[in-house]
Write a protein that holds these residues in place. Sequence first.
Motif, PDB file in Angstrom:
ATOM      1  N   GLY A 347       0.898  -1.315   0.033  1.00 56.08           N
ATOM      2  CA  GLY A 347      -0.009   0.159  -0.025  1.00 56.08           C
ATOM      3  C   GLY A 347       0.659   1.153  -0.050  1.00 56.08           C
ATOM      4  O   GLY A 347       1.928   1.206  -0.388  1.00 56.08           O
ATOM      5  N   GLN A 348       0.266   2.218   0.361  1.00 58.96           N
ATOM      6  CA  GLN A 348       0.996   3.639   0.414  1.00 58.96           C
ATOM      7  C   GLN A 348       1.676   3.632   1.888  1.00 58.96           C
ATOM      8  O   GLN A 348       1.626   2.802   2.867  1.00 58.96           O
ATOM      9  CB  GLN A 348      -0.039   4.809   0.761  1.00 58.96           C
ATOM     10  CG  GLN A 348      -0.971   4.732  -0.786  1.00 58.96           C
ATOM     11  CD  GLN A 348       0.207   5.214  -1.683  1.00 58.96           C
ATOM     12  OE1 GLN A 348       0.893   5.812  -1.876  1.00 58.96           O
ATOM     13  NE2 GLN A 348      -0.253   4.334  -3.102  1.00 58.96           N
ATOM     14  N   GLY A 349       2.792   4.535   1.903  1.00 54.73           N
ATOM     15  CA  GLY A 349       3.572   4.762   3.189  1.00 54.73           C
ATOM     16  C   GLY A 349       2.636   5.658   4.301  1.00 54.73           C
ATOM     17  O   GLY A 349       1.375   5.814   3.938  1.00 54.73           O
ATOM     18  N   ILE A 350       3.521   6.205   4.992  1.00 52.23           N
ATOM     19  CA  ILE A 350       3.112   6.911   6.063  1.00 52.23           C
ATOM     20  C   ILE A 350       2.295   8.131   5.672  1.00 52.23           C
ATOM     21  O   ILE A 350       3.235   8.854   4.884  1.00 52.23           O
ATOM     22  CB  ILE A 350       3.860   7.023   7.080  1.00 52.23           C
ATOM     23  CG1 ILE A 350       4.414   5.708   7.791  1.00 52.23           C
ATOM     24  CG2 ILE A 350       3.220   7.874   8.421  1.00 52.23           C
ATOM     25  CD1 ILE A 350       3.262   4.700   8.671  1.00 52.23           C
ATOM     26  N   PRO A 351       1.275   8.729   5.790  1.00 51.73           N
ATOM     27  CA  PRO A 351       0.949   9.972   5.151  1.00 51.73           C
ATOM     28  C   PRO A 351       1.618  11.212   6.108  1.00 51.73           C
ATOM     29  O   PRO A 351       1.762  10.944   7.174  1.00 51.73           O
ATOM     30  CB  PRO A 351      -0.805   9.985   5.677  1.00 51.73           C
ATOM     31  CG  PRO A 351      -0.907   9.127   6.840  1.00 51.73           C
ATOM     32  CD  PRO A 351       0.112   8.130   6.509  1.00 51.73           C
ATOM     33  N   ASP A 393       6.187   4.308  -1.061  1.00 48.82           N
ATOM     34  CA  ASP A 393       5.529   3.257  -1.836  1.00 48.82           C
ATOM     35  C   ASP A 393       5.052   2.132  -1.027  1.00 48.82           C
ATOM     36  O   ASP A 393       4.685   1.040  -1.518  1.00 48.82           O
ATOM     37  CB  ASP A 393       6.218   2.968  -2.963  1.00 48.82           C
ATOM     38  CG  ASP A 393       7.710   2.304  -2.689  1.00 48.82           C
ATOM     39  OD1 ASP A 393       8.005   2.239  -1.663  1.00 48.82           O
ATOM     40  OD2 ASP A 393       8.407   2.013  -3.523  1.00 48.82           O
ATOM     41  N   GLY A 394       5.310   1.995   0.337  1.00 41.16           N
ATOM     42  CA  GLY A 394       4.788   1.226   1.146  1.00 41.16           C
ATOM     43  C   GLY A 394       5.845   0.137   1.686  1.00 41.16           C
ATOM     44  O   GLY A 394       5.207  -1.044   2.329  1.00 41.16           O
ATOM     45  N   LYS A 395       6.932   0.247   1.382  1.00 37.76           N
ATOM     46  CA  LYS A 395       8.028  -1.022   1.920  1.00 37.76           C
ATOM     47  C   LYS A 395       8.482  -0.408   3.409  1.00 37.76           C
ATOM     48  O   LYS A 395       8.728   0.867   3.455  1.00 37.76           O
ATOM     49  CB  LYS A 395       9.358  -0.917   0.910  1.00 37.76           C
ATOM     50  CG  LYS A 395       8.765  -1.568  -0.568  1.00 37.76           C
ATOM     51  CD  LYS A 395       9.931  -1.773  -1.330  1.00 37.76           C
ATOM     52  CE  LYS A 395       9.550  -2.355  -2.755  1.00 37.76           C
ATOM     53  NZ  LYS A 395       8.636  -1.184  -3.603  1.00 37.76           N
ATOM     54  N   VAL A 396       8.979  -1.556   4.336  1.00 43.03           N
ATOM     55  CA  VAL A 396       9.212  -1.323   5.305  1.00 43.03           C
ATOM     56  C   VAL A 396      10.428  -1.864   5.627  1.00 43.03           C
ATOM     57  O   VAL A 396      10.730  -3.112   5.213  1.00 43.03           O
ATOM     58  CB  VAL A 396       8.148  -1.917   6.469  1.00 43.03           C
ATOM     59  CG1 VAL A 396       8.563  -1.606   8.058  1.00 43.03           C
ATOM     60  CG2 VAL A 396       6.778  -1.130   6.314  1.00 43.03           C
ATOM     61  N   TYR A 397      11.370  -1.254   6.446  1.00 44.54           N
ATOM     62  CA  TYR A 397      12.853  -1.913   6.724  1.00 44.54           C
ATOM     63  C   TYR A 397      12.838  -1.505   7.997  1.00 44.54           C
ATOM     64  O   TYR A 397      12.715  -0.368   8.774  1.00 44.54           O
ATOM     65  CB  TYR A 397      13.829  -1.076   5.901  1.00 44.54           C
ATOM     66  CG  TYR A 397      13.848  -1.287   4.507  1.00 44.54           C
ATOM     67  CD1 TYR A 397      14.653  -2.118   3.772  1.00 44.54           C
ATOM     68  CD2 TYR A 397      13.067  -0.558   3.580  1.00 44.54           C
ATOM     69  CE1 TYR A 397      14.539  -2.538   2.472  1.00 44.54           C
ATOM     70  CE2 TYR A 397      13.020  -0.504   2.362  1.00 44.54           C
ATOM     71  CZ  TYR A 397      13.925  -1.542   1.690  1.00 44.54           C
ATOM     72  OH  TYR A 397      13.680  -1.695   0.314  1.00 44.54           O
TER      73      TYR A 397
END
Length: 413
Positions: A347-351, A393-397
């Motif tokens: 999904g989308q990242g943090i607004p 773009d919704g990727k998390v590290y």
Amino acid sequence: MAPYESDDSTAGAGPLKGRGKASRYAVPVAVVGVAAATIGIVPALAASGDPDLPDISAQQLIEKIAASDVQQLSGTVKINTDLGLPGLGGLEKSFGSGQGGRSGDDGSAADPSAKVTELASGSHTLRVAADGPDRQKVSILEDAAEYSLIHNGQDVWGYDSKSNEVYHATADGEHDAGKHGKRGKDGDTGELPATPRDLAQEALKAVDDTTSVTVDGTVHVAGRDAYKLLIEPKQSGTTVGAVSIAVDAKTGMPLKFTLTPAAGGAAVVDVGFTKVSFAKPDASTFDFTPPKGAKVTEGENAAPDREHTGKGLPGAEFGAGAFGKGVDGAKIVGTGWNAVATFDTGGQGIPSGSEVGGDLGGFLDSLGDKVSGKFGSGTVFSTRLVNALVTDDGKVYVGTVDKDTLVRTANAG
């Protein structure tokens, strides 16, 4: 983080089933058999005022922890947790938190899961007691109130004196690691941290050739003579500075666990006994009858599956693997203390704050740092131990690494 169990061995690659004369607390075989280059060979040297104990190497001390077989104890544990989390500034209601420690409108204040977040910051005092694998009790002492979690045979009770609410569930009889109703030694109740041994187990799992392990003298803890085991990352880029474990010289049981950050300052997690006895607790310690007028909520199981919930204390698990558990498609990038878990939310990242607006928007902006690189752009959310990069773009590290390491990992794809 339940203790590993075995018959007479002191090592195993994972949870070992079966009970001999006594259950053993075993660390992974990779730890007990770690290379000499990783383990310091300098024996303990007592400083002035510290107990004068026989010399011991780090290898011998780890083996002593693995062979520890404490089945009965009672005592007081002090927990101090300082992740450096920002205050919510009155925005708790924006995140749906209820009153009285409830996890939801239909929840019970006595449900163990409702108490976990309270231990994520500040100082707390716990009373613990254990008598074998079937009887444990952990009580959190609060101002003019107390919360107790009691496991006695097939019954598991949670009682919140402030709300006069009771949570009851039935433990299964298998006691297999990771199963519902698992209750380990030393008051390990699955939902709430009990003793430094739970934390020590996870720290020892992280030992590999990226780690230095030495014996750092001796110390008195809760009136007991103890050795200090010092675990330090050799790699730069991790937020973990060092882990110190005070190990009881007689029983081999960890009495105190301290995690200090690489950035310095106060410990992130400091858990230790202030009083401890290894005598058999009185049987009445584990008796419980719901008080008159108390609201009783029946649970389906003794506790949620540990695989999905983990322990209550942050900092109890190390490395990216702790953050990848239960996340579909999670991958581990990097090695040792610089390992990072990454997954795609799809999904989308943090607004941004401007997108949300109002007090909540300002609060979101205050939480993170905007970063950019080959990966695009995103926001890094930081604590003193765990950092996470969420791309637009919704990727998390996420991992126990610093911001620069997260950005490099994201740039590498």
